[in-house]
Scaffold this motif. Sequence first.
Motif, PDB file in Angstrom:
ATOM      1  N   PHE A  29       0.831  -1.227   0.119  1.00  0.00           N
ATOM      2  CA  PHE A  29       0.004   0.020  -0.008  1.00  0.00           C
ATOM      3  C   PHE A  29       0.921   1.364  -0.092  1.00  0.00           C
ATOM      4  CE2 PHE A  29      -3.313  -2.957   1.895  1.00  0.00           C
ATOM      5  CZ  PHE A  29      -3.994  -2.942   0.553  1.00  0.00           C
ATOM      6  N   THR A  30       2.216   1.137   0.837  1.00  0.00           N
ATOM      7  CA  THR A  30       3.064   2.314   0.529  1.00  0.00           C
ATOM      8  C   THR A  30       3.285   2.692  -0.973  1.00  0.00           C
ATOM      9  OG1 THR A  30       3.780   1.875   2.994  1.00  0.00           O
ATOM     10  CG2 THR A  30       5.141   3.362   1.337  1.00  0.00           C
ATOM     11  N   LEU A  50      -0.231  16.211  -0.022  1.00  0.00           N
ATOM     12  CA  LEU A  50       0.559  15.990   1.116  1.00  0.00           C
ATOM     13  C   LEU A  50       0.049  15.149   2.516  1.00  0.00           C
ATOM     14  CD1 LEU A  50       1.305  19.824   1.399  1.00  0.00           C
ATOM     15  CD2 LEU A  50       2.893  17.936   1.083  1.00  0.00           C
ATOM     16  N   LYS A  51      -1.391  15.152   2.316  1.00  0.00           N
ATOM     17  CA  LYS A  51      -2.067  14.028   3.167  1.00  0.00           C
ATOM     18  C   LYS A  51      -1.804  12.797   2.952  1.00  0.00           C
ATOM     19  CE  LYS A  51      -6.129  16.911   4.097  1.00  0.00           C
ATOM     20  NZ  LYS A  51      -7.647  16.913   3.798  1.00  0.00           N
ATOM     21  N   PHE A  52      -1.641  12.263   1.593  1.00  0.00           N
ATOM     22  CA  PHE A  52      -1.182  10.909   1.296  1.00  0.00           C
ATOM     23  C   PHE A  52       0.594  10.609   1.804  1.00  0.00           C
ATOM     24  CE2 PHE A  52      -4.830   9.918  -1.020  1.00  0.00           C
ATOM     25  CZ  PHE A  52      -4.611   8.614  -1.448  1.00  0.00           C
ATOM     26  N   LEU A  53       1.163  11.797   1.539  1.00  0.00           N
ATOM     27  CA  LEU A  53       2.811  11.785   1.886  1.00  0.00           C
ATOM     28  C   LEU A  53       2.738  11.569   3.496  1.00  0.00           C
ATOM     29  CD1 LEU A  53       4.524  14.439  -0.359  1.00  0.00           C
ATOM     30  CD2 LEU A  53       4.404  12.049  -0.475  1.00  0.00           C
ATOM     31  N   LEU A  54       1.796  12.006   3.995  1.00  0.00           N
ATOM     32  CA  LEU A  54       2.124  11.673   5.684  1.00  0.00           C
ATOM     33  C   LEU A  54       1.640  10.318   6.033  1.00  0.00           C
ATOM     34  CD1 LEU A  54       2.421  13.129   8.448  1.00  0.00           C
ATOM     35  CD2 LEU A  54       0.067  13.745   8.628  1.00  0.00           C
ATOM     36  N   ALA A  55       0.687   9.921   5.215  1.00  0.00           N
ATOM     37  CA  ALA A  55       0.134   8.579   5.366  1.00  0.00           C
ATOM     38  C   ALA A  55       1.283   7.625   5.165  1.00  0.00           C
ATOM     39  CB  ALA A  55      -1.104   8.238   4.921  1.00  0.00           C
ATOM     40  N   ILE A  56       1.670   7.784   3.913  1.00  0.00           N
ATOM     41  CA  ILE A  56       2.758   6.955   3.250  1.00  0.00           C
ATOM     42  C   ILE A  56       4.080   6.961   4.328  1.00  0.00           C
ATOM     43  CG2 ILE A  56       4.840   6.910   1.691  1.00  0.00           C
ATOM     44  CD1 ILE A  56       2.614   8.197  -0.464  1.00  0.00           C
ATOM     45  N   PHE A  57       4.389   8.161   5.099  1.00  0.00           N
ATOM     46  CA  PHE A  57       5.576   8.017   6.076  1.00  0.00           C
ATOM     47  C   PHE A  57       5.020   7.078   7.236  1.00  0.00           C
ATOM     48  CE2 PHE A  57       7.177   9.673   9.866  1.00  0.00           C
ATOM     49  CZ  PHE A  57       8.369   9.464   9.753  1.00  0.00           C
ATOM     50  N   PHE A  58       3.931   7.292   7.784  1.00  0.00           N
ATOM     51  CA  PHE A  58       3.483   6.396   8.789  1.00  0.00           C
ATOM     52  C   PHE A  58       3.529   4.894   8.631  1.00  0.00           C
ATOM     53  CE2 PHE A  58       2.072  10.457  10.588  1.00  0.00           C
ATOM     54  CZ  PHE A  58       2.840  10.641  11.794  1.00  0.00           C
TER      55      PHE A  58
END
Length: 170
Positions: A29-30, A50-58
């Motif tokens: 999913f990442t 940017l919201k997606f990037l934050l979710a990707i990071f976590f």
Amino acid sequence: MEEREFTKLIYVSQRPFWHFLIAFPLYYFTISMVFKAVELFSSGKVIEALKFLLAIFFMFVCAAGLTFTKKVYTNAKLKTVRFNFTLFKIPLCRDSVFKNIQYVSVYKNYSDRDFEIYIWLSETQKKSISVHLDLQSAFDYALKIANGLEVDLLDATEKGNFKWVEKEMK
């Protein structure tokens, strides 16, 4: 060069198979979300990207936490220990190196009810290197380090009743 001649690998973390089963969908999913974030950036939806990037990071941090490898190298001649953390053979950080180790101890932390392993660099200077939930795994790990360094192991699990552990040298 001389240091590497006497360096010995004494510990490699063993991950249970279920860690990889949980991490696989997280990595999948990442990667999928990276493509979606690129698509959102290219279409001008910066806030959503940017919201997606934050979710990707976590998601990536969770997956990496399940699959990273810890290796411990010792050098008995120089009394040094080196901790190495990798993710699929890629270094996650600089190796932590401790020199001139006097002895290793296992300490019971009564406030958290866990067991900490310390390496003693002098009579007053110590570094916590690991935390374990059970006594047996803490002693197994500490004994590997103490044997690899050829130093003593102190049992500090009972308040006021510290004792040196007899260990077999291999």
